[in-house]
Design an enzyme around this catalytic site. Structure first.
Site, mmCIF file in Angstrom:
data_model
loop_
_atom_site.group_PDB
_atom_site.id
_atom_site.type_symbol
_atom_site.label_atom_id
_atom_site.label_comp_id
_atom_site.label_asym_id
_atom_site.label_seq_id
_atom_site.Cartn_x
_atom_site.Cartn_y
_atom_site.Cartn_z
ATOM 1 N N ARG A 182 -2.732 -2.093 -3.274
ATOM 2 C CA ARG A 182 -3.935 -1.313 -3.047
ATOM 3 C C ARG A 182 -3.865 -0.089 -3.963
ATOM 4 O O ARG A 182 -2.883 0.647 -3.949
ATOM 5 C CB ARG A 182 -3.990 -0.853 -1.593
ATOM 6 C CG ARG A 182 -5.180 0.024 -1.357
ATOM 7 C CD ARG A 182 -5.170 0.663 -0.005
ATOM 8 N NE ARG A 182 -6.351 1.500 0.124
ATOM 9 C CZ ARG A 182 -6.423 2.556 0.916
ATOM 10 N NH1 ARG A 182 -5.393 2.877 1.668
ATOM 11 N NH2 ARG A 182 -7.508 3.267 0.969
ATOM 12 N N GLY A 211 -15.757 0.997 14.923
ATOM 13 C CA GLY A 211 -16.893 0.069 14.852
ATOM 14 C C GLY A 211 -16.646 -1.205 15.640
ATOM 15 O O GLY A 211 -17.547 -1.735 16.298
ATOM 16 N N GLU A 225 -8.741 -5.816 5.199
ATOM 17 C CA GLU A 225 -8.537 -5.432 3.792
ATOM 18 C C GLU A 225 -7.334 -6.137 3.177
ATOM 19 O O GLU A 225 -7.379 -6.545 2.019
ATOM 20 C CB GLU A 225 -8.353 -3.909 3.701
ATOM 21 C CG GLU A 225 -9.634 -3.168 3.978
ATOM 22 C CD GLU A 225 -9.417 -1.701 4.306
ATOM 23 O OE1 GLU A 225 -8.977 -1.413 5.434
ATOM 24 O OE2 GLU A 225 -9.683 -0.854 3.444
ATOM 25 N N ASN A 253 0.876 -1.167 0.000
ATOM 26 C CA ASN A 253 0.000 0.000 0.000
ATOM 27 C C ASN A 253 0.915 1.219 0.000
ATOM 28 O O ASN A 253 1.449 1.608 1.026
ATOM 29 C CB ASN A 253 -0.885 -0.034 1.254
ATOM 30 C CG ASN A 253 -1.829 1.150 1.312
ATOM 31 O OD1 ASN A 253 -1.748 2.066 0.492
ATOM 32 N ND2 ASN A 253 -2.717 1.131 2.284
ATOM 33 N N HIS A 305 -13.442 2.575 0.361
ATOM 34 C CA HIS A 305 -13.473 1.481 1.355
ATOM 35 C C HIS A 305 -14.073 0.215 0.759
ATOM 36 O O HIS A 305 -14.566 -0.650 1.492
ATOM 37 C CB HIS A 305 -14.324 1.857 2.599
ATOM 38 C CG HIS A 305 -13.683 2.849 3.511
ATOM 39 N ND1 HIS A 305 -14.422 3.754 4.226
ATOM 40 C CD2 HIS A 305 -12.393 3.067 3.837
ATOM 41 C CE1 HIS A 305 -13.611 4.501 4.974
ATOM 42 N NE2 HIS A 305 -12.374 4.106 4.741
ATOM 43 N N ARG A 316 -12.054 14.744 8.734
ATOM 44 C CA ARG A 316 -12.844 15.182 7.570
ATOM 45 C C ARG A 316 -14.259 15.544 7.997
ATOM 46 O O ARG A 316 -14.857 14.852 8.823
ATOM 47 C CB ARG A 316 -12.909 14.066 6.525
ATOM 48 C CG ARG A 316 -11.595 13.838 5.817
ATOM 49 C CD ARG A 316 -11.685 12.654 4.856
ATOM 50 N NE ARG A 316 -10.632 11.702 5.143
ATOM 51 C CZ ARG A 316 -10.615 10.442 4.745
ATOM 52 N NH1 ARG A 316 -11.611 9.960 4.031
ATOM 53 N NH2 ARG A 316 -9.615 9.652 5.061
ATOM 54 N N HIS A 338 -18.250 1.095 8.171
ATOM 55 C CA HIS A 338 -16.800 1.024 8.366
ATOM 56 C C HIS A 338 -16.367 2.321 9.043
ATOM 57 O O HIS A 338 -16.379 3.391 8.428
ATOM 58 C CB HIS A 338 -16.091 0.860 7.010
ATOM 59 C CG HIS A 338 -14.595 0.909 7.119
ATOM 60 N ND1 HIS A 338 -13.797 -0.176 6.867
ATOM 61 C CD2 HIS A 338 -13.763 1.910 7.491
ATOM 62 C CE1 HIS A 338 -12.527 0.161 7.083
ATOM 63 N NE2 HIS A 338 -12.495 1.426 7.447
ATOM 64 N N LEU A 339 -15.986 2.214 10.314
ATOM 65 C CA LEU A 339 -15.673 3.414 11.096
ATOM 66 C C LEU A 339 -14.226 3.369 11.570
ATOM 67 O O LEU A 339 -13.901 2.727 12.571
ATOM 68 C CB LEU A 339 -16.613 3.505 12.308
ATOM 69 C CG LEU A 339 -18.110 3.285 12.033
ATOM 70 C CD1 LEU A 339 -18.887 3.251 13.337
ATOM 71 C CD2 LEU A 339 -18.646 4.366 11.102
ATOM 72 N N ASN A 383 -10.378 5.977 10.886
ATOM 73 C CA ASN A 383 -10.094 7.413 10.744
ATOM 74 C C ASN A 383 -10.917 7.996 9.611
ATOM 75 O O ASN A 383 -11.438 9.093 9.686
ATOM 76 C CB ASN A 383 -8.606 7.632 10.511
ATOM 77 C CG ASN A 383 -7.845 7.507 11.814
ATOM 78 O OD1 ASN A 383 -8.237 8.090 12.822
ATOM 79 N ND2 ASN A 383 -6.780 6.734 11.805
HETATM 80 P P1 ADP Z 1 -7.659 3.646 9.861
HETATM 81 O O1 ADP Z 1 -8.820 4.224 9.115
HETATM 82 O O2 ADP Z 1 -6.487 4.570 9.937
HETATM 83 O O3 ADP Z 1 -7.321 2.214 9.464
HETATM 84 P P2 ADP Z 1 -8.639 2.381 12.298
HETATM 85 O O4 ADP Z 1 -9.617 1.489 11.607
HETATM 86 O O5 ADP Z 1 -7.447 1.772 12.940
HETATM 87 O O6 ADP Z 1 -8.169 3.580 11.371
HETATM 88 O O7 ADP Z 1 -9.471 3.200 13.416
HETATM 89 C C1 ADP Z 1 -8.878 4.194 14.177
HETATM 90 C C2 ADP Z 1 -9.917 4.728 15.139
HETATM 91 O O8 ADP Z 1 -10.390 3.656 15.968
HETATM 92 C C3 ADP Z 1 -9.383 5.815 16.061
HETATM 93 O O9 ADP Z 1 -10.330 6.872 16.168
HETATM 94 C C4 ADP Z 1 -9.272 5.083 17.393
HETATM 95 O O10 ADP Z 1 -9.406 5.933 18.494
HETATM 96 C C5 ADP Z 1 -10.462 4.150 17.288
HETATM 97 N N1 ADP Z 1 -10.390 3.085 18.316
HETATM 98 C C6 ADP Z 1 -9.510 2.069 18.390
HETATM 99 N N2 ADP Z 1 -9.716 1.347 19.527
HETATM 100 C C7 ADP Z 1 -10.738 1.957 20.191
HETATM 101 C C8 ADP Z 1 -11.432 1.709 21.422
HETATM 102 N N3 ADP Z 1 -11.110 0.707 22.212
HETATM 103 N N4 ADP Z 1 -12.446 2.555 21.758
HETATM 104 C C9 ADP Z 1 -12.784 3.591 20.964
HETATM 105 N N5 ADP Z 1 -12.172 3.863 19.793
HETATM 106 C C10 ADP Z 1 -11.174 3.072 19.411
#
Ligand code: ADP
Length: 403
Positions: free
Chosen positions: A95, A336, A389, A10, A184, A245, A212-213, A215
């Site tokens: 990717r 998520g 992914e 990636n 995504h 964003r 999908h939640l 960043n």
């Molecule tokens: P990316 O889109 O960069 O791959 P990720 O899927 O790793 O990101 O998600 C990052 C987000 O997940 C951040 O906002 C982080 O705070 C949140 N996160 C990770 N673990 C927890 C948790 N235990 N409780 C709440 N939020 C979390």
């Protein structure tokens, strides 16, 4: 005999993430990242799993001012310390962010494919050129190895016009490609597959709303295995509130800001890098940090989470329009999968629509990555499914190079 391996790459504008997939074991055996490339603080870290005769090895080195080519050399050198790439490597999966309307699935890269990816570059000027650079570097290093492109947009090419067209003059679509593409896709496709498996249903008969939640964040309506609507648009800025964003905003705000001295570049930076959870809270883009702050009474953090969950719930409700036979609402991505708080607050807006969260199951699953978290009387299932992914890219790469 050496197991066959696939290198998953990636390549971003200032980073290079990689992972090595062992096709016999069906698992990843190494991964790493080179980041801040081109700058003084460039850094390389990697982790090779233990292999017969080799202990697990971790590396973390500063590589000031290193470029992508130097980072790739370091990546291959570090992998070669444990895995004999010359013997084992059978393909590379890349990717690629934007496939425009040219690609509706993953594809083996040849000269024509490269040209098409290049043509899509104006739609993703920060990402596609970097993705192409990764492809070029790997081709130079392994000219005979098949390379596969896996697009973030491809899965959404099944969206009907009513979902992907903007209500703007037609020529902006036909001449400039202004439409909704969605992103995504690799994650949403993986989650669709994993949800079907978990429900023991064929994928072509499984319908879900996937949230999908991470960043970045997006919701996808998946009917009988296919994407038919999604919250991201021509760029990954549309839709949900994200880390930095804004997501949806009245387009009228843009000329308003411009008339008040904000240049187009400044507006772009504000909406992409300074908004979302960070902009609302004035504190952090990280949901874990914000949750703690909110618990301790931080008003901005509470507001950021409120807006995030309300917008998300609105989008989930909107996606319901497309899916009369919904099986499940599925939460995935860092937030998520891990934030029981976000799942609870979002579901609280949706209870009267048939999404009844079991608060105990939700809490118990707080740190788990899989599970059904609705009450028995809920009309729809609510689930947590961990996305993967890289595995999807590895699977596509393997399928394409073996066929
Ligand atoms: P990316 O889109 O960069 O791959 P990720 O899927 O790793 O990101 O998600 C990052 C987000 O997940 C951040 O906002 C982080 O705070 C949140 N996160 C990770 N673990 C927890 C948790 N235990 N409780 C709440 N939020 C979390």
């Amino acid at each position: 005999m050496t197991n066959a391996t696939l290198l998953i790459v990636n390549c971003g504008s200032s980073s290079l993430k990689f992972a090595l997939f062992d096709t016999t074991k069906g698992e990843f055996v190494a991964d790493g990242i080179a980041q801040a490339l081109g700058s003084k603080s460039a850094n390389f870290s990697s982790n090779n799993a233990a292999l017969d005769g080799h202990a697990e090895t971790k590396q973390n080195v500063d590589i000031p001012h290193a470029d992508h080519a130097q980072a790739l050399s370091l990546c291959l050198k570090s992998l070669n310390e444990t895995f004999d790439l010359e013997q084992s490597l059978v393909g590379v999966g890349h990717r690629v962010v934007h496939g425009g309307e040219s690609f509706n699935s993953s594809i083996v890269i040849n000269a024509n494919v490269r040209k098409e990816i290049e043509k899509c570059s104006p739609l993703a000027p920060l990402h596609n050129p970097a993705n192409l650079l990764g492809i070029t570097l790997l081709e130079k290093r392994y000219p005979h190895l098949p390379q596969v492109a896996v697009f973030d947009t491809a899965y959404h090419q099944t969206m009907p016009q009513q979902a992907y067209r903007y209500a703007i003059p037609e020529k902006l679509y036909t001449e400039l490609g202004v439409r909704r593409y969605g992103f995504h896709g690799t994650s949403h496709r993986y989650v669709a597959m994993a949800t079907a498996n978990s429900l023991a249903k064929p994928q072509t008969e499984t319908s879900l709303i996937c949230a999908h939640l991470g960043n970045g964040a997006s919701v996808c309506a998946i009917a009988n295995g296919e994407s038919i609507d999604t919250s991201m648009g021509m760029t990954p800025l549309e839709g949900l509130v994200m880390g930095t964003r804004s997501g949806d905003i009245d387009p009228g705000v843009l000329p308003y800001l411009n008339n008040h001295g904000y240049s187009i570049d400044r507006i772009d930076k504000t909406l992409n890098k300074e908004s979302g959870l960070l902009g609302l809270s004035n504190e952090s883009n990280d949901m874990r940090t914000l949750t703690k702050l909110a618990e301790n009474g931080h008003e901005g953090a509470r507001l950021a989470i409120d807006v995030f969950c309300f917008r998300l719930a609105k989008y989930i409700a909107a996606m319901l329009v497309s899916i009369p036979n919904l099986d499940a609402l599925v939460f995935t991505g860092g937030i998520g999968e891990n934030s029981a708080h976000v799942r609870r607050q979002t579901s609280s807006h949706l209870k009267h629509l048939g999404f009844d969260l079991d608060t105990n199951a939700n809490l118990e699953n707080g740190d788990a990555t899989q599970g059904v978290i609705n009450t028995p009387s809920s009309r729809y299932k609510i689930m947590i499914i961990a996305t993967d992914e890289e595995r999807m890219i590895a699977q596509d790469t393997l399928n394409l190079i073996t066929n």
